[in-house]
Motif scaffolding. Sequence first.
Motif, PDB file in Angstrom:
ATOM      1  N   ASP B  92      -9.613 -22.369 -11.751  1.00 10.25           N
ATOM      2  CA  ASP B  92      -9.321 -23.798 -11.622  1.00 10.25           C
ATOM      3  C   ASP B  92      -8.256 -24.045 -10.566  1.00 10.25           C
ATOM      4  N   ASP B  98       0.199 -30.670 -12.114  1.00 14.73           N
ATOM      5  CA  ASP B  98      -0.118 -29.585 -13.046  1.00 14.73           C
ATOM      6  C   ASP B  98       1.028 -28.597 -13.173  1.00 14.73           C
ATOM      7  N   TYR B 119      -4.634 -22.346  -5.970  1.00 11.68           N
ATOM      8  CA  TYR B 119      -5.298 -21.697  -7.103  1.00 11.68           C
ATOM      9  C   TYR B 119      -4.404 -20.733  -7.867  1.00 11.68           C
ATOM     10  N   SER B 302      -3.198 -17.203 -12.149  1.00  9.85           N
ATOM     11  CA  SER B 302      -4.249 -18.198 -11.967  1.00  9.85           C
ATOM     12  C   SER B 302      -4.912 -18.497 -13.294  1.00  9.85           C
ATOM     13  N   SER B 305     -11.333 -20.742 -15.224  1.00 11.21           N
ATOM     14  CA  SER B 305     -11.887 -22.090 -15.342  1.00 11.21           C
ATOM     15  C   SER B 305     -12.616 -22.302 -16.666  1.00 11.21           C
ATOM     16  N   SER B 306     -12.931 -21.221 -17.385  1.00 13.36           N
ATOM     17  CA  SER B 306     -13.615 -21.421 -18.668  1.00 13.36           C
ATOM     18  C   SER B 306     -12.643 -21.388 -19.843  1.00 13.36           C
ATOM     19  N   LYS B 310      -6.478 -25.335 -21.623  1.00 14.93           N
ATOM     20  CA  LYS B 310      -5.879 -25.555 -20.318  1.00 14.93           C
ATOM     21  C   LYS B 310      -4.485 -26.185 -20.422  1.00 14.93           C
TER      22      LYS B 310
END
Lengths: 283, 413
Positions: B92, B98, B119, B302, B305-306, B310
């Motif tokens: 992600d 963030d 990233y 990093s 993404s799954s 998050k």
Amino acid sequence: MAAPALLLFGLFGLVPLVGVVVLSLADWDGLGSVGWAGLANWSGVLTDGATWQALGLTVKVMLVSWLVQTPVALALGVFQAPRGRARALFSVLFFLPLLLSAVAIGLTWQALLDPSFGIGATPGLHWLAQPLLGSPDLALYTVIFVIAWQFVPFHALLYQAGIRQIPTSLYEAAALDGAGPVTRFLHITLPQLKYTMVTSSTLMLVGSLTYFDLIFVLSGGTGGPGTATRVLPLAMYITGFQAHDMGRASAVATLLVVLGLALSLLMTRLSGFTRMDSQQEGM
Amino acid sequence: MGLAACGTSGPSTTSSAKGLTMWALNDQAILKESVDAYNEDHPDEKITLRLFANDDYKQKLRVAFGANQAPDIFFSWGGGALNDYVKAGKVDALTQSDAEIDRFTPSVMGSATFDGKVYGVPANGLAPVVLYYNKKVLADAGVEPPKTYGDLLTAVKKLKARDVVPMSLAANSKWPTLMYLEYLLDRQGGSRVFTNIASGDASMWKDDSVTKANQYLQDLAKAGAFGDNASSVTYDQGASTALLYTGKAGMTLMGTWEYANIAKAAPGFLKNGDLGYTAFPTLPDGAGKASNIVGNPSNFLSLNSSTKNKDAALTYFKDYVLNDSQVDAYLAAGSVPPVEGLETKLAAVKSSTDKEWLTFVYNLVRTAPSFQLSWDQALPSDQADPLLTNTDKSFLRQIPPAEFGVNMSKAAS
């Protein structure tokens, strides 16, 4: 009794094997999606000079290992065969290398052979302070030496067991006829050890095809210096897990399987091992 | 599909089912402290940290991603290897809100930025490659720390005459040799040559400066700059470091992590002020600036993404990665974290040996016009092996200098 064994062999032997053959026709970086590559991996592998160099090194390791290990293992086996406390003690000492893991052996020898801080730093042994693992000319033979150090105990054990199977009556009869120890060795021990030798050689030669861990550690994971110790299994690993070309690595793996099968078939055919005739007929 | 439970072997409790997993390298003790601090504050969604040995970590991570068993947060070197994951859609992107990205040194963030998106967040100290030397050995041989190639050759001659290895090098590991090639190319052709290569222009491998850099490497080897045994010295066993602090070698080229290694292995050597360090020498008529550096800007964390969690991961990135107490911990360990505005903290360091070192590294990075990521990390991973193998062959003089670039452009296309 055979059914569970067949099932296990099918599950853990044949299924992965088929998987690897299929993968050798695919294009996969281990991360993304799997694509169809046809015979591209195979033509790539077979026309790449690096593959042939790796194959050449593998054959060299195989032949030199056999030439080095067989006489040493045979001599140790002959020495260990008669009963005796001193021999038993030595047998245990000789057997020690086989009990260590290949990684431990690799790290130990790497440290021992370090020219600045290893054996070569001992007074009187300065002639050993050479880049044994670092010279493109010497590295492969150094690796073969360490492999022999690890595996000779196992083959010596095979020969020891083989020699103890030989009926003592043969030696007694020969001694009566006036045969000396050399004659007895050449005319009784060696012929009687024929099948032991076939077994030991088959294990040695087919085993050499898969030497990986020790060379991996001794060469720092690279098959170096340059590509001087990059045997076929190491080339397979580097292609698959460092360059992330799983398809091509699978082609190399399939090549190794074919070579191993051909070699062991050839060994048993040439030696007449399949006929399984007894050496003790008429006794 | 309990994502958080994947890859962990610990007992699964209600809290760990909601928690996160994180993979990093063995030696990251300070990183572990930040995870512990986070876990104390967030007992409901703890991070389970697993640490791995250096050599096989990359393979392990790759296989885990391929098998969908990857951790929620993972540690990497940035560059081409991280970009592999980005291109496969496994990572992600992070925005300013963030993770407060602008608190980090901009030149460092370059190796985790692809197509303008970030990233990863840096998770440990700056690691440029510098030339270390043993002050006593150099003084005994009557040489100054080399500033130019000419100085270097003189030093090599004088050190050899005293039976000292001029520059200790763990060539068996291959990547330490690559450090020389990286600097030689940078000093010869400037930073643009490799920048173009890394951005995908394989024809740049055939640039004259690549051949010249290999020529310099081979000339140095021929002149005995690395002694007779470099090719059997392995970095992991610490022999190349030991040669320097035991006085058997005059100099060594290595990343800044070597300072902590020396502090651990030979504290007396450091305390006596015997360790010197300087930038890599310049080459005659070279286009590269003397202040350019190469090395690893930093390691990065990093986000998979799954991941199912998050928010928790971003909380950790924002509030715990390289926060104030982390920065202090890194400075105390002789390592400069890639965080902006460290002057006051540096001035407050107690040990003068450490202060001198930390200020040197901080300024080196701040004033560097270019900070090039190590080639084996910057290039896509399928080129890393041809790169290391050809570097080794060039060093061993098994291939002529011009063949290095030819082989590499072939491997890259």
